[in-house]
Design a protein around this motif. Structure first.
Motif, PDB file in Angstrom:
ATOM      1  N   UNK A  12      50.396  41.935  55.302  1.00 19.47           N
ATOM      2  CA  UNK A  12      50.068  43.336  55.572  1.00 19.47           C
ATOM      3  C   UNK A  12      48.789  43.735  54.854  1.00 19.47           C
ATOM      4  N   UNK A  13      48.131  44.747  55.378  1.00 22.35           N
ATOM      5  CA  UNK A  13      46.874  45.221  54.789  1.00 22.35           C
ATOM      6  C   UNK A  13      47.085  45.747  53.372  1.00 22.35           C
ATOM      7  N   UNK A  14      48.213  46.359  53.118  1.00 27.39           N
ATOM      8  CA  UNK A  14      48.478  46.903  51.781  1.00 27.39           C
ATOM      9  C   UNK A  14      48.582  45.790  50.747  1.00 27.39           C
ATOM     10  N   UNK A  15      49.308  44.725  51.087  1.00 32.63           N
ATOM     11  CA  UNK A  15      49.426  43.595  50.163  1.00 32.63           C
ATOM     12  C   UNK A  15      48.072  42.948  49.950  1.00 32.63           C
ATOM     13  N   UNK A  16      47.353  42.736  51.049  1.00 34.59           N
ATOM     14  CA  UNK A  16      46.030  42.118  50.950  1.00 34.59           C
ATOM     15  C   UNK A  16      45.114  42.932  50.049  1.00 34.59           C
ATOM     16  N   UNK A  17      45.089  44.251  50.235  1.00 30.58           N
ATOM     17  CA  UNK A  17      44.210  45.111  49.446  1.00 30.58           C
ATOM     18  C   UNK A  17      44.572  45.082  47.966  1.00 30.58           C
ATOM     19  N   UNK A  18      45.863  45.144  47.667  1.00 31.45           N
ATOM     20  CA  UNK A  18      46.293  45.163  46.272  1.00 31.45           C
ATOM     21  C   UNK A  18      45.989  43.846  45.570  1.00 31.45           C
ATOM     22  N   UNK A  19      46.278  42.726  46.244  1.00 25.29           N
ATOM     23  CA  UNK A  19      45.994  41.426  45.648  1.00 25.29           C
ATOM     24  C   UNK A  19      44.496  41.239  45.436  1.00 25.29           C
ATOM     25  N   UNK A  29      39.730  40.999  42.016  1.00 28.78           N
ATOM     26  CA  UNK A  29      38.437  41.589  41.685  1.00 28.78           C
ATOM     27  C   UNK A  29      38.352  41.978  40.220  1.00 28.78           C
ATOM     28  N   UNK A  30      39.417  42.582  39.695  1.00 31.11           N
ATOM     29  CA  UNK A  30      39.461  42.947  38.274  1.00 31.11           C
ATOM     30  C   UNK A  30      39.397  41.701  37.393  1.00 31.11           C
ATOM     31  N   UNK A  31      40.135  40.653  37.781  1.00 28.34           N
ATOM     32  CA  UNK A  31      40.136  39.420  36.997  1.00 28.34           C
ATOM     33  C   UNK A  31      38.752  38.782  36.962  1.00 28.34           C
ATOM     34  N   UNK A  32      38.072  38.784  38.103  1.00 28.57           N
ATOM     35  CA  UNK A  32      36.730  38.212  38.170  1.00 28.57           C
ATOM     36  C   UNK A  32      35.760  39.012  37.302  1.00 28.57           C
ATOM     37  N   UNK A  33      35.878  40.334  37.326  1.00 23.72           N
ATOM     38  CA  UNK A  33      35.007  41.180  36.496  1.00 23.72           C
ATOM     39  C   UNK A  33      35.236  40.905  35.011  1.00 23.72           C
ATOM     40  N   UNK A  81      32.730  40.744  41.107  1.00 21.05           N
ATOM     41  CA  UNK A  81      33.948  41.530  40.929  1.00 21.05           C
ATOM     42  C   UNK A  81      33.797  42.945  41.450  1.00 21.05           C
ATOM     43  N   UNK A  82      32.640  43.557  41.191  1.00 19.84           N
ATOM     44  CA  UNK A  82      32.374  44.915  41.678  1.00 19.84           C
ATOM     45  C   UNK A  82      32.354  44.937  43.203  1.00 19.84           C
ATOM     46  N   UNK A  83      31.776  43.901  43.816  1.00 20.79           N
ATOM     47  CA  UNK A  83      31.757  43.822  45.286  1.00 20.79           C
ATOM     48  C   UNK A  83      33.167  43.715  45.854  1.00 20.79           C
ATOM     49  N   UNK A  84      34.001  42.888  45.235  1.00 23.11           N
ATOM     50  CA  UNK A  84      35.373  42.726  45.718  1.00 23.11           C
ATOM     51  C   UNK A  84      36.152  44.024  45.575  1.00 23.11           C
TER      52      UNK A  84
END
Length: 239
Positions: A27-34, A39-43, A207-210
Motif C-alpha cells: 500500500x502507498x501508506x506503508x511505502x511512504x512510511x518505510x 530517508x531519516x536513516x540515510x540522513x 536523505x533530504x531528497x528521499x
C-alpha cells in the motif's frame, strides 16, 4: 573484503525481488512510511560521515567547485536523459514481444534506480578505500525495499538487476582499492577523511531528497568527490 558491500547489495535486491513477486502490492501508506524511515536513516549516516575530522575549507571548496562543474556539464540532466532513453528503448521492444518487454522493463527500471545515483558511487568508494561498507549496507536496505515494490508491479525482471549492480559497484570498489594501494599511509588517511566528509554531505542530500523536503541535485555535486581526493595531496604539498 572489498566486494562485500556490493555482494550484500546484490543479495538484498534478489531477496526483495522474489518477495515482491510473491506478496501482494504494498500500500502507498506503508511505502511512504518505510521510505521516510530510510530517508531519516540515510540522513543520519551522512551526518556521522560529514562531522569526521577533515579540512573544512577544502570541503567547502570541493562542494562549491564540484557544483559548478556539475552544473556546467549538467550531470544530473544527462543521467536523467540516459534513463529516459533506456525506458523508451524498452517500451519500443515491448511492442514486439509483450512478455520479454515486461521482463526487460523491470530489469532496466530497477537497474537505473539502483545504479544511477550518488549513493552507489560513494558507497563503493568507501568500500574500496576504507573497507567500510556502511553506505552500501544502508543502500542494500533501501534497494531491497524498492525491489519489493518494483517486482510487485513490474515482475521478475527486477531480480536480474542484481547482476549489473554487483558489477558496477564491484568495479568502482576494486578501482578505489587499487588507487589507495599506491598512496602512503599518511596521504591515504588524509584523502579518505576528506572524501568521507564531502561524501557525508552528499549522503545528507540524498536523505533530504528521499524525505521530499527539497530537491537537491546531488548528481551535479559528484565532481566534489574528485576535487576532494585530488585537493588534499595538493593542499599538503603547498601548505
Amino acid at each position: 573484503m572489498v566486494l562485500w558491500g556490493a555482494i550484500v547489495n546484490a543479495c538484498a535486491i534478489i531477496a526483495g525481488g522474489f518477495l515482491g513477486v510473491l506478496i501482494p502490492r504494498i500500500s502507498d501508506r506503508i511505502r511512504r512510511t518505510v521510505m521516510q524511515g530510510l530517508g531519516l536513516s540515510i540522513a543520519v549516516l551522512g551526518i556521522t560521515m560529514a562531522i569526521k575530522p577533515a579540512n573544512i575549507l577544502l570541503t567547502i571548496f570541493s562542494l562549491v567547485a564540484g557544483g559548478v562543474i556539475g552544473e556546467l556539464f549538467r550531470i544530473e540532466d544527462r543521467l536523467q536523459q540516459l534513463g529516459d532513453w533506456l525506458e523508451r528503448t524498452v517500451a519500443r521492444g515491448s511492442k514486439h514481444n509483450a512478455r520479454m518487454g515486461s521482463v526487460a522493463e523491470g530489469f532496466v527500471t530497477a537497474t537505473l534506480v539502483f545504479c544511477i545515483g550518488a549513493m552507489a558511487i560513494l558507497g563503493s568508494l568507501d568500500s574500496g578505500l576504507r573497507h567500510n561498507h556502511d553506505i552500501l549496507y544502508t543502500k542494500a536496505m533501501l534497494d531491497g525495499f524498492l525491489a519489493i515494490i518494483f517486482a510487485s508491479t513490474l515482475g521478475i525482471g527486477v531480480v536480474f538487476s542484481a547482476v549489473p549492480i554487483l558489477l558496477y559497484e564491484g568495479i568502482i570498489s576494486l578501482t578505489a582499492a587499487l588507487i589507495s594501494s599506491g598512496l602512503g599511509s599518511g596521504d591515504l588517511d588524509a584523502v579518505i577523511a576528506q572524501i568521507t566528509a564531502v561524501g557525508g554531505v552528499l549522503i545528507i542530500g540524498i536523505g533530504i531528497n528521499i524525505l521530499e523536503i527539497k530537491r537537491i541535485n546531488v548528481g551535479n555535486l559528484l565532481p566534489a568527490i574528485v576535487i576532494a581526493a585530488v585537493g588534499m595531496p595538493l593542499y599538503h604539498a603547498l601548505f
